[in-house]
Design a protein around this motif. Sequence first.
Motif, PDB file in Angstrom:
ATOM      1  N   HIS A  66       0.836  -1.186   0.000  1.00 51.40           N
ATOM      2  CA  HIS A  66       0.000   0.000   0.000  1.00 51.40           C
ATOM      3  C   HIS A  66       0.876   1.242   0.000  1.00 51.40           C
ATOM      4  N   LEU A  67       0.262   2.334  -0.345  1.00 51.89           N
ATOM      5  CA  LEU A  67       0.890   3.639  -0.165  1.00 51.89           C
ATOM      6  C   LEU A  67       0.486   4.103   1.233  1.00 51.89           C
ATOM      7  N   MET A  68      -0.344   5.149   1.343  1.00 53.87           N
ATOM      8  CA  MET A  68      -0.903   5.465   2.655  1.00 53.87           C
ATOM      9  C   MET A  68      -1.837   4.342   3.090  1.00 53.87           C
ATOM     10  N   GLN A  69      -2.076   4.274   4.378  1.00 55.29           N
ATOM     11  CA  GLN A  69      -2.923   3.213   4.890  1.00 55.29           C
ATOM     12  C   GLN A  69      -4.275   3.214   4.190  1.00 55.29           C
ATOM     13  N   GLY A  70      -4.648   2.071   3.648  1.00 51.24           N
ATOM     14  CA  GLY A  70      -5.934   1.936   2.978  1.00 51.24           C
ATOM     15  C   GLY A  70      -5.919   2.290   1.506  1.00 51.24           C
ATOM     16  N   ILE A  71      -4.752   2.699   0.959  1.00 51.10           N
ATOM     17  CA  ILE A  71      -4.667   3.047  -0.462  1.00 51.10           C
ATOM     18  C   ILE A  71      -3.782   2.021  -1.157  1.00 51.10           C
ATOM     19  N   PRO A  72      -4.350   1.118  -1.948  1.00 53.63           N
ATOM     20  CA  PRO A  72      -3.552   0.096  -2.634  1.00 53.63           C
ATOM     21  C   PRO A  72      -2.597   0.708  -3.648  1.00 53.63           C
ATOM     22  N   ASN A  73      -1.446   0.094  -3.794  1.00 56.59           N
ATOM     23  CA  ASN A  73      -0.455   0.508  -4.789  1.00 56.59           C
ATOM     24  C   ASN A  73      -0.780  -0.173  -6.114  1.00 56.59           C
ATOM     25  N   LEU A  74      -1.085   0.609  -7.134  1.00 53.54           N
ATOM     26  CA  LEU A  74      -1.411   0.065  -8.450  1.00 53.54           C
ATOM     27  C   LEU A  74      -0.173  -0.227  -9.283  1.00 53.54           C
ATOM     28  N   GLY A  75       0.993   0.050  -8.736  1.00 53.51           N
ATOM     29  CA  GLY A  75       2.234  -0.385  -9.367  1.00 53.51           C
ATOM     30  C   GLY A  75       2.670   0.409 -10.578  1.00 53.51           C
ATOM     31  N   GLY A  76       2.173   1.641 -10.718  1.00 54.54           N
ATOM     32  CA  GLY A  76       2.563   2.440 -11.879  1.00 54.54           C
ATOM     33  C   GLY A  76       1.749   2.151 -13.121  1.00 54.54           C
ATOM     34  N   VAL A  77       0.565   1.611 -12.950  1.00 50.05           N
ATOM     35  CA  VAL A  77      -0.302   1.313 -14.084  1.00 50.05           C
ATOM     36  C   VAL A  77      -0.663   2.603 -14.816  1.00 50.05           C
ATOM     37  N   GLU A  78      -0.815   2.510 -16.154  1.00 52.25           N
ATOM     38  CA  GLU A  78      -1.037   3.697 -16.984  1.00 52.25           C
ATOM     39  C   GLU A  78      -2.246   3.524 -17.888  1.00 52.25           C
ATOM     40  N   LEU A  79      -2.924   4.653 -18.125  1.00 52.51           N
ATOM     41  CA  LEU A  79      -3.884   4.740 -19.217  1.00 52.51           C
ATOM     42  C   LEU A  79      -3.257   5.635 -20.276  1.00 52.51           C
ATOM     43  N   HIS A  80      -2.920   5.051 -21.407  1.00 47.35           N
ATOM     44  CA  HIS A  80      -2.266   5.777 -22.498  1.00 47.35           C
ATOM     45  C   HIS A  80      -3.337   6.150 -23.524  1.00 47.35           C
ATOM     46  N   LEU A  81      -3.416   7.433 -23.832  1.00 42.49           N
ATOM     47  CA  LEU A  81      -4.440   7.900 -24.776  1.00 42.49           C
ATOM     48  C   LEU A  81      -3.978   7.823 -26.218  1.00 42.49           C
ATOM     49  N   ASP A  82      -2.813   7.302 -26.455  1.00 42.10           N
ATOM     50  CA  ASP A  82      -2.342   6.975 -27.806  1.00 42.10           C
ATOM     51  C   ASP A  82      -2.328   8.166 -28.756  1.00 42.10           C
ATOM     52  N   GLY A  83      -2.173   9.366 -28.199  1.00 45.43           N
ATOM     53  CA  GLY A  83      -2.090  10.541 -29.067  1.00 45.43           C
ATOM     54  C   GLY A  83      -3.391  10.912 -29.748  1.00 45.43           C
ATOM     55  N   GLY A  84      -4.497  10.370 -29.269  1.00 46.15           N
ATOM     56  CA  GLY A  84      -5.781  10.656 -29.888  1.00 46.15           C
ATOM     57  C   GLY A  84      -6.515  11.806 -29.226  1.00 46.15           C
ATOM     58  N   THR A  85      -7.597  12.235 -29.879  1.00 45.10           N
ATOM     59  CA  THR A  85      -8.507  13.234 -29.329  1.00 45.10           C
ATOM     60  C   THR A  85      -9.846  12.545 -29.089  1.00 45.10           C
ATOM     61  N   TYR A  86     -10.311  12.590 -27.828  1.00 44.36           N
ATOM     62  CA  TYR A  86     -11.492  11.816 -27.460  1.00 44.36           C
ATOM     63  C   TYR A  86     -12.588  12.755 -26.950  1.00 44.36           C
ATOM     64  N   MET A  87     -13.781  12.590 -27.486  1.00 48.07           N
ATOM     65  CA  MET A  87     -14.932  13.342 -27.012  1.00 48.07           C
ATOM     66  C   MET A  87     -15.572  12.563 -25.859  1.00 48.07           C
ATOM     67  N   ILE A  88     -15.889  13.289 -24.760  1.00 51.21           N
ATOM     68  CA  ILE A  88     -16.552  12.641 -23.635  1.00 51.21           C
ATOM     69  C   ILE A  88     -17.783  13.461 -23.239  1.00 51.21           C
ATOM     70  N   SER A  89     -18.805  12.763 -22.774  1.00 45.77           N
ATOM     71  CA  SER A  89     -20.065  13.412 -22.405  1.00 45.77           C
ATOM     72  C   SER A  89     -20.263  13.465 -20.897  1.00 45.77           C
ATOM     73  N   ARG A  90     -19.387  12.791 -20.146  1.00 41.00           N
ATOM     74  CA  ARG A  90     -19.402  12.822 -18.695  1.00 41.00           C
ATOM     75  C   ARG A  90     -17.959  12.914 -18.199  1.00 41.00           C
ATOM     76  N   PRO A  91     -17.772  13.338 -16.962  1.00 35.60           N
ATOM     77  CA  PRO A  91     -16.415  13.385 -16.425  1.00 35.60           C
ATOM     78  C   PRO A  91     -15.788  11.990 -16.377  1.00 35.60           C
TER      79      PRO A  91
END
Length: 436
Positions: A66-91
């Motif tokens: 864990h990082l702080m107590q109760g916060i799991p360590n995701l190990g540096g996992v990434e969401l790569h947007l691949d250089g694209g432009t994405y339209m979103i309708s919600r946050p």
Amino acid sequence: MASIKTSFLKRDVISPSRSHTIQPISSSSREHHATDYGADPTGRSDSTEALQQAIYEAFGSPIDGHLMQGIPNLGGVELHLDGGTYMISRPLRLPDISGGNFMIHGGSLRASSDFLTDRHLIELWSSSKSLSYEYITLKDLMLDSNFRGGGIAIVNSVRTTVDNCYISHFTTNGILIQGGHETYVRSSFIGQHITVGGDPREKDFSGIGINIVGNDNAVTDVVVFSAAIGVLIQGQANVLTGVHCYNKATSLGGVGIYLKSPGFTQNRILNCYLDFTGVAMDDPVQVQISNSFFLGNAYILIRSLKGIVEGVSIVHNMFSGDYTGVPIVQLDQSNEPFTLIDQVIVDHNNVRGMRLRSTVARGSIWGNGTTWTADFSKVLLFPNLIKNVQYTLQAGKLFPKHVLRSLSGNAVTVESDVPVSATLHVVVDQSRDGYI
């Protein structure tokens, strides 16, 4: 202006219950690519579901520890947007579970025409009141709010980094930081309208570039090029370094940096560039503004709410104006006069084309008679206030008796017992009483 600022803050309140819920899916992959989830990198179709699924799947595979107590360590996992432009309708929201050591990077997001106007494109915002996210990085992103809400909301998160982002077309906040601890914003560009100054729409600029409602945050090497307020701070122990604000000229009602923590401020503005827009602060207590450049009649405004100004240091800055007599530091005592003034130092600033204001002044005056008066009222910041004075009456070989007769109206009057040709040298200080 005050009512506008209040409305911005009210619209920042987000109900987590309005967020979309997707169940996290376990995965062994440490890098998730947006296009692998069916997101459209051309921006023509709505990619909200695909991107949200990628985020939830990234949170579904924490590593041991864990990082702080109760916060799991995701190990540096990434969401790569691949250089694209994405339209979103919600946050895009992180899951309503804790997690840390996660990055979103490498692409662009644009709000759809029906995006909710009181939300942000990316929200680190859990329904829990405790700290839920740690060491989240948002990097190399271009965010277009499409004049429908804000860019990034970081709420009750710790050690968050926003790095090399370009945020535009917001109506509320470019970045909102609320609660939490140690959010670092650096090397980013923020503006409601894309401009390089001199924009005919400038009088109508609105919104807040960076809205900080919390403590211990840092903004470094950031440009705010259009907004009603460049950086608004309501909290303590924040530092701005290398920030360039030309968001909206003071003459048009804009504020570059607004310290809105009256009575307990404790913020620092260092090596910044205020470009035709200045700094405002309410009842400041412990503020440092140093080594900064104020261009185009930009000045520092100290506003009295309850008459308090303590521990304020405005030193080693440059001010440049158009020779119309604008003072570099100004007082607003329309609510009530300052009555508690202590350790306020305005000194060692260099000024060109503006009117010098200081809490320390020096001067010499020659006269032949029994009275000498050195008037510092055009230089000293606070009216009718001299806490400490040192003087020398230089009369050649003569040694007349002399006395300090008056300090009224920020003018020092010295009187001798006999007429004499002499020079009065005076140093006055408004910053504090003299101590032995």
